[in-house]
Design a protein around this motif. Structure first.
Motif, PDB file in Angstrom:
ATOM      1  N   GLN A 332       0.823  -1.213   0.000  1.00  0.00           N
ATOM      2  CA  GLN A 332       0.000   0.000   0.000  1.00  0.00           C
ATOM      3  C   GLN A 332       0.852   1.257   0.000  1.00  0.00           C
ATOM      4  OE1 GLN A 332      -2.863   0.460   3.087  1.00  0.00           O
ATOM      5  NE2 GLN A 332      -4.247  -1.126   2.321  1.00  0.00           N
ATOM      6  N   LEU A 362      -0.238  11.834   0.138  1.00  0.00           N
ATOM      7  CA  LEU A 362       0.804  11.271   0.999  1.00  0.00           C
ATOM      8  C   LEU A 362       1.789  12.359   1.418  1.00  0.00           C
ATOM      9  CD1 LEU A 362       2.474   8.999   2.313  1.00  0.00           C
ATOM     10  CD2 LEU A 362       3.440   8.517   0.031  1.00  0.00           C
ATOM     11  N   GLU A 365       0.243  14.570   4.037  1.00  0.00           N
ATOM     12  CA  GLU A 365       0.172  13.879   5.329  1.00  0.00           C
ATOM     13  C   GLU A 365       1.525  13.875   6.022  1.00  0.00           C
ATOM     14  OE1 GLU A 365      -2.172  10.140   5.867  1.00  0.00           O
ATOM     15  OE2 GLU A 365      -2.379  10.312   3.695  1.00  0.00           O
ATOM     16  N   LEU A 456       2.952   9.493  10.648  1.00  0.00           N
ATOM     17  CA  LEU A 456       2.082   9.178   9.527  1.00  0.00           C
ATOM     18  C   LEU A 456       1.552   7.747   9.635  1.00  0.00           C
ATOM     19  CD1 LEU A 456       1.419   9.889   6.217  1.00  0.00           C
ATOM     20  CD2 LEU A 456       2.947   7.947   6.111  1.00  0.00           C
ATOM     21  N   ASN A 459      -0.938   7.425  12.439  1.00  0.00           N
ATOM     22  CA  ASN A 459      -2.211   8.068  12.084  1.00  0.00           C
ATOM     23  C   ASN A 459      -2.999   7.229  11.091  1.00  0.00           C
ATOM     24  OD1 ASN A 459      -1.547  10.225  13.721  1.00  0.00           O
ATOM     25  ND2 ASN A 459      -0.920  11.558  12.052  1.00  0.00           N
ATOM     26  N   ARG A 460      -2.303   6.603  10.155  1.00  0.00           N
ATOM     27  CA  ARG A 460      -2.988   5.838   9.112  1.00  0.00           C
ATOM     28  C   ARG A 460      -3.511   4.506   9.628  1.00  0.00           C
ATOM     29  NH1 ARG A 460      -0.934   5.773   2.935  1.00  0.00           N
ATOM     30  NH2 ARG A 460      -1.247   7.987   2.460  1.00  0.00           N
ATOM     31  N   TYR A 461      -2.682   3.825  10.402  1.00  0.00           N
ATOM     32  CA  TYR A 461      -2.988   2.434  10.717  1.00  0.00           C
ATOM     33  C   TYR A 461      -3.377   2.198  12.179  1.00  0.00           C
ATOM     34  CZ  TYR A 461      -0.874   1.878   6.143  1.00  0.00           C
ATOM     35  OH  TYR A 461      -0.609   1.991   4.804  1.00  0.00           O
TER      36      TYR A 461
END
Length: 464
Positions: A332, A362, A365, A456, A459-461
């Motif tokens: 990803q 991206l 972010e 990052l 925050n994303r996962y």
């Protein structure tokens, strides 16, 4: 070795020296509420509440004393505002009066970092322990400090003790700690699958043979994330040899690998629900009869032929093969770290990593994550108009742009050729070195962009 978990403790009311925090805006109000004797001592010490200032004042009883420290903004303590205190105070336990340290705990810990592998310790004090009422934050802060220390230790270690096998050892230690799997391809076994890594590293001593180090961790059904690090353990420049002044700090040319290892450590320590694929392309760019030459044309794992315009542009070569492999698993996200170009330092200086990304969301972010973590980055463009600078008359691409213009951009454009189409990718061109000390950040190896990248990912996962 500093044990950071011993330096930040939950506040259970244990004895500790009080630390009062003031700033310039509130200094006069604070001072007016103090006894005349205190006002006299503050005036004698020329303490005015400015950031970085501190004063020791007597306490109420015999042998008691307290600290008053100036910060930029008492309402928003940044990571480094208590670092000078941790550097200068005597050993013992301390607590902030009427507040928790929050983000400032990180600087308290990193200020006590020492690299004393090759000399007797020059700091005879014991630990300076900070107490916090925010016990839930302790593990996160300790993990960040440990990751920063890992980058510093790896980068500070001279090349004779930090070659490709030592990077492999560091990865194996990490894998053992978190139950990850390690795969290593090295020496002549690289020639068919990873020809550019092989070409760059083949002139080194056999004990320092090049290798591609892979670490795999996490559940297969979790989002796949690839971290790629440039591990050039020493860069002579190859046959396009560097002058001695430029070679002096080339022990740090594996700083990208150090960042990737440290970021992998943070991901695993936080148990982020990702399928992690760490790739370290490790080699020494040495000089020998079998060194690759200017004008050579190298094959690559991607199938792109590369003319060598300069053997000192070797980091992008090893990264090219590693990025290709990373993309084959269809992640990803790919993040790579490299001490890639002097041009990035000319443009942005030593403190600010250059950030490139093929995905605007991206990039946004990452910039926001860096600002939130006080670990800033600065985006530079993947300017397609400069791709012609990498044209070759005899191969698909040249590894070094002509004319010396836009060196950081052309290096990033070269890397982009090896990124799988449609895969979000960001590249950190980081210095990995601090040329002069700041509170909590000693001269030497340094993590720059590391906490931005982890913020990052967190925050994303999120966490399990």
């Amino acid at each position: 070795m500093t044990v950071y978990a011993d330096l930040l403790k939950a506040d259970a009311g244990q004895p500790a020296r009080p630390v009062h925090i003031v700033d310039s805006a509130g200094f006069d109000a604070w001072l007016s509420g103090q006894p005349e004797a205190v006002r006299t001592m503050v005036a004698a010490a020329r303490f005015s509440g400015k950031a970085g200032e501190q004063v020791i004042l007597p306490g109420a009883g015999a042998g008691e004393w307290l600290v008053v420290a100036g910060v930029r903004d008492r309402g928003a303590l940044g990571p480094w505002c208590l670092a000078r205190l941790a550097e200068t105070l005597v050993e013992g336990s301390y607590r902030l009066v009427d507040r928790s340290p929050g983000e400032a705990a990180l600087g308290w810990l990193t200020a006590q970092y020492r690299f004393d592998r090759y000399r007797k310790a020059d700091d005879k004090r014991g630990p300076r322990v900070l107490l916090t009422a925010d016990a839930a934050r302790i593990d996160r802060v300790v993990q960040a400090a440990e990751a920063i220390a890992l980058v510093r230790d790896l980068v500070n270690t001279p090349a004779a003790d930090m070659g490709p096998p030592h990077l492999e050892d560091a990865a194996r230690t990490l894998a053992g700690r978190f139950g990850a799997r390690i795969d290593v391809t090295k020496g002549d076994d690289l020639a068919s699958g990873f020809p550019m890594i092989h070409a760059v590293g083949k002139a080194a001593d056999r004990a320092f043979a090049p290798r591609l180090i892979e670490l795999h961790w996490g559940l297969e059904d979790h989002p796949r994330v690839a971290l790629v690090g440039k591990g050039i353990c020493f860069d002579s420049g190859g046959l396009d040899i560097k002058p001695s002044s430029a070679m002096r700090l080339m022990k740090k040319d594996m700083g990208g690998a150090a960042h990737a290892l440290a970021l992998a450590q943070m991901v695993m320590a936080a148990n982020l629900p990702v399928r992690l694929h760490l790739l370290i392309a490790a080699a020494e760019n040495a000089i020998g009869g079998n060194a690759f030459r200017p004008g050579d044309i190298l094959a690559s794992r991607k199938g792109i032929s590369v003319e060598i315009g300069n053997t000192d542009a070797e980091g992008r070569l090893v990264l090219g093969d590693a990025l290709t492999l990373a993309g084959e698993a269809a992640p990803q996200l790919i993040l790579d770290f490299a001490t890639l170009t002097g041009a990035a330092r000319v443009a942005l200086g030593p403190d600010l990593p250059a950030l490139f990304a093929n995905d605007d969301a991206l990039a946004d972010e990452l910039v926001a994550a860096g600002a939130a973590a006080d670990d800033p980055t600065w985006r530079l463009p993947l300017w397609d108009g400069y791709a012609d600078m990498l044209k070759s008359d005899v191969a698909d691409i040249n590894n070094a742009g002509e004319g010396g213009f836009a060196g950081a951009i052309t290096a990033a454009l070269f890397l982009r050729r090896f990124v799988r189409d449609g895969t979000p990718w960001a590249h950190f061109d980081t210095f990995a070195w601090r040329p002069s000390a700041k509170p909590g950040r000693p001269k030497g190896g340094e993590a720059l962009g590391l906490r931005a990248a982890f913020t990052l990912l967190r925050n994303r996962y999120g966490a399990n």
